[in-house]
Motif scaffolding. Structure first.
Motif, PDB file in Angstrom:
ATOM      1  N   SER A   1      -3.417   2.254   0.045  1.00 40.06           N
ATOM      2  CA  SER A   1      -2.789   3.178  -0.907  1.00 40.06           C
ATOM      3  C   SER A   1      -3.504   4.523  -0.921  1.00 40.06           C
ATOM      4  O   SER A   1      -2.857   5.579  -0.928  1.00 40.06           O
ATOM      5  N   LEU A   2      -4.819   4.493  -0.912  1.00 36.83           N
ATOM      6  CA  LEU A   2      -5.586   5.739  -0.893  1.00 36.83           C
ATOM      7  C   LEU A   2      -5.360   6.500   0.410  1.00 36.83           C
ATOM      8  O   LEU A   2      -5.266   7.726   0.415  1.00 36.83           O
ATOM      9  N   GLY A   3      -5.279   5.778   1.512  1.00 39.39           N
ATOM     10  CA  GLY A   3      -5.088   6.431   2.801  1.00 39.39           C
ATOM     11  C   GLY A   3      -3.748   7.138   2.917  1.00 39.39           C
ATOM     12  O   GLY A   3      -3.666   8.218   3.509  1.00 39.39           O
ATOM     13  N   VAL A   4      -2.694   6.546   2.348  1.00 45.57           N
ATOM     14  CA  VAL A   4      -1.352   7.146   2.488  1.00 45.57           C
ATOM     15  C   VAL A   4      -1.079   8.185   1.406  1.00 45.57           C
ATOM     16  O   VAL A   4      -0.120   8.962   1.519  1.00 45.57           O
ATOM     17  N   PHE A   5      -1.893   8.198   0.352  1.00 49.35           N
ATOM     18  CA  PHE A   5      -1.649   9.111  -0.769  1.00 49.35           C
ATOM     19  C   PHE A   5      -1.758  10.571  -0.351  1.00 49.35           C
ATOM     20  O   PHE A   5      -0.868  11.387  -0.640  1.00 49.35           O
ATOM     21  N   PHE A   6      -2.837  10.926   0.321  1.00 47.11           N
ATOM     22  CA  PHE A   6      -3.145  12.334   0.549  1.00 47.11           C
ATOM     23  C   PHE A   6      -2.168  13.056   1.485  1.00 47.11           C
ATOM     24  O   PHE A   6      -1.791  14.195   1.195  1.00 47.11           O
ATOM     25  N   PRO A   7      -1.731  12.470   2.612  1.00 49.68           N
ATOM     26  CA  PRO A   7      -0.780  13.211   3.465  1.00 49.68           C
ATOM     27  C   PRO A   7       0.516  13.563   2.749  1.00 49.68           C
ATOM     28  O   PRO A   7       1.007  14.693   2.874  1.00 49.68           O
ATOM     29  N   LEU A   8       1.073  12.618   1.982  1.00 50.79           N
ATOM     30  CA  LEU A   8       2.325  12.921   1.286  1.00 50.79           C
ATOM     31  C   LEU A   8       2.091  13.921   0.167  1.00 50.79           C
ATOM     32  O   LEU A   8       2.891  14.855  -0.018  1.00 50.79           O
ATOM     33  N   TYR A   9       1.003  13.755  -0.582  1.00 46.79           N
ATOM     34  CA  TYR A   9       0.719  14.687  -1.676  1.00 46.79           C
ATOM     35  C   TYR A   9       0.614  16.110  -1.155  1.00 46.79           C
ATOM     36  O   TYR A   9       1.240  17.035  -1.691  1.00 46.79           O
TER      37      TYR A   9
ATOM     38  N   GLY B   1       0.819  -1.213   0.000  1.00 48.07           N
ATOM     39  CA  GLY B   1       0.000   0.000   0.000  1.00 48.07           C
ATOM     40  C   GLY B   1       0.849   1.257   0.000  1.00 48.07           C
ATOM     41  O   GLY B   1       0.550   2.224  -0.713  1.00 48.07           O
ATOM     42  N   LEU B   2       1.921   1.252   0.793  1.00 51.34           N
ATOM     43  CA  LEU B   2       2.824   2.401   0.811  1.00 51.34           C
ATOM     44  C   LEU B   2       3.528   2.574  -0.531  1.00 51.34           C
ATOM     45  O   LEU B   2       3.682   3.697  -1.017  1.00 51.34           O
ATOM     46  N   LEU B   3       3.956   1.474  -1.119  1.00 47.97           N
ATOM     47  CA  LEU B   3       4.657   1.555  -2.402  1.00 47.97           C
ATOM     48  C   LEU B   3       3.793   2.219  -3.467  1.00 47.97           C
ATOM     49  O   LEU B   3       4.230   3.168  -4.139  1.00 47.97           O
ATOM     50  N   PHE B   4       2.563   1.763  -3.615  1.00 43.66           N
ATOM     51  CA  PHE B   4       1.686   2.315  -4.658  1.00 43.66           C
ATOM     52  C   PHE B   4       1.204   3.723  -4.299  1.00 43.66           C
ATOM     53  O   PHE B   4       1.207   4.631  -5.135  1.00 43.66           O
ATOM     54  N   GLY B   5       0.787   3.903  -3.052  1.00 44.00           N
ATOM     55  CA  GLY B   5       0.241   5.195  -2.644  1.00 44.00           C
ATOM     56  C   GLY B   5       1.275   6.300  -2.656  1.00 44.00           C
ATOM     57  O   GLY B   5       1.016   7.410  -3.153  1.00 44.00           O
ATOM     58  N   LEU B   6       2.464   6.025  -2.134  1.00 47.24           N
ATOM     59  CA  LEU B   6       3.498   7.059  -2.080  1.00 47.24           C
ATOM     60  C   LEU B   6       4.052   7.368  -3.466  1.00 47.24           C
ATOM     61  O   LEU B   6       4.373   8.527  -3.768  1.00 47.24           O
ATOM     62  N   SER B   7       4.177   6.349  -4.298  1.00 48.93           N
ATOM     63  CA  SER B   7       4.659   6.595  -5.666  1.00 48.93           C
ATOM     64  C   SER B   7       3.705   7.512  -6.420  1.00 48.93           C
ATOM     65  O   SER B   7       4.126   8.473  -7.082  1.00 48.93           O
ATOM     66  N   ALA B   8       2.416   7.239  -6.312  1.00 51.26           N
ATOM     67  CA  ALA B   8       1.429   8.089  -6.979  1.00 51.26           C
ATOM     68  C   ALA B   8       1.439   9.494  -6.395  1.00 51.26           C
ATOM     69  O   ALA B   8       1.329  10.490  -7.128  1.00 51.26           O
ATOM     70  N   ALA B   9       1.592   9.604  -5.081  1.00 49.53           N
ATOM     71  CA  ALA B   9       1.600  10.925  -4.442  1.00 49.53           C
ATOM     72  C   ALA B   9       2.775  11.765  -4.930  1.00 49.53           C
ATOM     73  O   ALA B   9       2.627  12.966  -5.184  1.00 49.53           O
TER      74      ALA B   9
ATOM     75  N   GLY C   1       5.176  14.544   5.539  1.00 43.10           N
ATOM     76  CA  GLY C   1       4.073  13.829   4.914  1.00 43.10           C
ATOM     77  C   GLY C   1       4.263  12.329   4.946  1.00 43.10           C
ATOM     78  O   GLY C   1       3.304  11.571   5.136  1.00 43.10           O
ATOM     79  N   LEU C   2       5.522  11.884   4.788  1.00 47.78           N
ATOM     80  CA  LEU C   2       5.811  10.453   4.829  1.00 47.78           C
ATOM     81  C   LEU C   2       5.513   9.882   6.211  1.00 47.78           C
ATOM     82  O   LEU C   2       4.946   8.785   6.339  1.00 47.78           O
ATOM     83  N   ARG C   3       5.873  10.612   7.253  1.00 44.93           N
ATOM     84  CA  ARG C   3       5.596  10.142   8.614  1.00 44.93           C
ATOM     85  C   ARG C   3       4.090  10.038   8.857  1.00 44.93           C
ATOM     86  O   ARG C   3       3.609   9.077   9.458  1.00 44.93           O
ATOM     87  N   TYR C   4       3.347  11.039   8.391  1.00 47.52           N
ATOM     88  CA  TYR C   4       1.893  10.974   8.516  1.00 47.52           C
ATOM     89  C   TYR C   4       1.338   9.784   7.738  1.00 47.52           C
ATOM     90  O   TYR C   4       0.441   9.074   8.218  1.00 47.52           O
ATOM     91  N   SER C   5       1.863   9.580   6.533  1.00 46.77           N
ATOM     92  CA  SER C   5       1.359   8.490   5.690  1.00 46.77           C
ATOM     93  C   SER C   5       1.596   7.133   6.335  1.00 46.77           C
ATOM     94  O   SER C   5       0.717   6.254   6.298  1.00 46.77           O
ATOM     95  N   ILE C   6       2.749   6.945   6.932  1.00 47.67           N
ATOM     96  CA  ILE C   6       3.040   5.662   7.571  1.00 47.67           C
ATOM     97  C   ILE C   6       2.111   5.439   8.754  1.00 47.67           C
ATOM     98  O   ILE C   6       1.611   4.324   8.982  1.00 47.67           O
ATOM     99  N   GLY C   7       1.864   6.493   9.526  1.00 45.98           N
ATOM    100  CA  GLY C   7       0.920   6.361  10.626  1.00 45.98           C
ATOM    101  C   GLY C   7      -0.471   6.012  10.144  1.00 45.98           C
ATOM    102  O   GLY C   7      -1.152   5.135  10.714  1.00 45.98           O
ATOM    103  N   VAL C   8      -0.905   6.672   9.077  1.00 45.48           N
ATOM    104  CA  VAL C   8      -2.235   6.402   8.519  1.00 45.48           C
ATOM    105  C   VAL C   8      -2.321   4.980   7.975  1.00 45.48           C
ATOM    106  O   VAL C   8      -3.370   4.323   8.074  1.00 45.48           O
TER     107      VAL C   8
END
Length: 268
Positions: free
Chosen positions: A141-149, A81-89, A193-200
């Motif tokens: 993936s959707l959950g981690v996308f928005f904080p990093l973006y 989920g992190l791989l896909f979500g963060l890459s897209a972000a 944003g990455l720290r927030y995404s990992i928590g989410v």
């Protein structure tokens, strides 16, 4: 306790208990009180299992191999989920942050979509992708996308114009300014944003593993709920917390490497 010692110049120097020691002692005191309340019968095991029962349950699950399998399954879902979500972000944030046309096309829909509760998409994801692994990974993936973006976009747009002008003065091209000026300046915001995404990601995993999971920490929780095994439930919650803290620690180490050029990190 605070000890006051007189100095020759008339001043006093206070020796305080180290903060690191207080940070360790306060959780231990809480666990100790929890164990005492369980031992004295103030807290029923049916309401909340004692720490000793939780530790014993952890030993049982380790011996059977269930705990290791659950951790591997949950960590694998979070990793994908992190791989896909963060890459897209990263892609969308760079496009919308560097180009006005990118902001016009990309940012407005994302700002609209981020107000939709991610867990509210579970019924649709089940209808579209079934009850396998796909909806779980997509949900994370959707959950981690928005904080990093949001943080990376803000970091790119918040780059000091003086730095951009300095890069232009020394002859950097648009690509050179992006690589050597804009993205490094946006890195602190991106890491936040990455720290927030990992928590989410770990929070979303709890919901994701309710979708007909046959493995993972959430699967153990669902099984334990049916049989009122509070020791297993508490153990799984502790696992979520520990895994989340370990992931956050890795990001902190990454910060020290990538931001070593900043004075605030160089002096630590």
């Amino acid at each position: 306790m605070t000890v006051v010692r007189a100095q020759g110049n008339g001043r006093t120097k206070r020796r305080r208990v180290p903060r690191s020691l207080i940070k360790v002692l306060s959780p231990l005191a809480l666990v100790g009180f929890w164990q005492l309340a369980s031992s004295e019968g103030w807290l029923s095991d049916n309401t909340l299992a004692s720490p000793s029962r939780v530790v014993a349950k952890a030993g049982e699950l380790l011996d059977s191999g269930e705990l290791q399998s659950a951790i591997v399954a949950s960590a694998g879902r979070v990793g994908l989920g992190l791989l896909f979500g963060l890459s897209a972000a990263v892609v969308f944030a760079v496009v919308s942050g560097l180009f006005r046309w990118g902001e016009d096309i990309v940012d407005a829909p994302i700002q609209m979509l981020r107000t939709i509760p991610v867990v509210g998409l579970i019924p649709l994801l089940i209808i579209w992708f079934g009850i396998g692994e796909e909806p779980k990974i997509i949900l994370i993936s959707l959950g981690v996308f928005f904080p990093l973006y949001l943080n990376l976009f803000a970091g790119i747009r918040g780059t000091d114009p003086g730095l951009v002008e300095a890069g232009r003065t020394v002859g950097l091209s648009r690509w050179g300014q992006t690589v050597h000026v804009i993205l490094p300046a946006a890195m602190p915001s991106a890491l936040v944003g990455l720290r927030y995404s990992i928590g989410v990601s770990w929070l979303i995993l709890v919901f994701a593993e309710t979708i007909n999971a046959t493995s993972g920490i959430g699967f153990l929780i669902n099984q334990a709920r049916d049989f009122y095994e509070t020791d297993t439930i508490v153990l799984c919650l502790v696992l979520y917390a520990v895994l989340g803290l370990l992931a956050d620690l890795l990001v902190r180490l990454l910060e020290r490497v990538l931001l070593s050029w900043r004075p605030t990190f160089a002096t630590r």
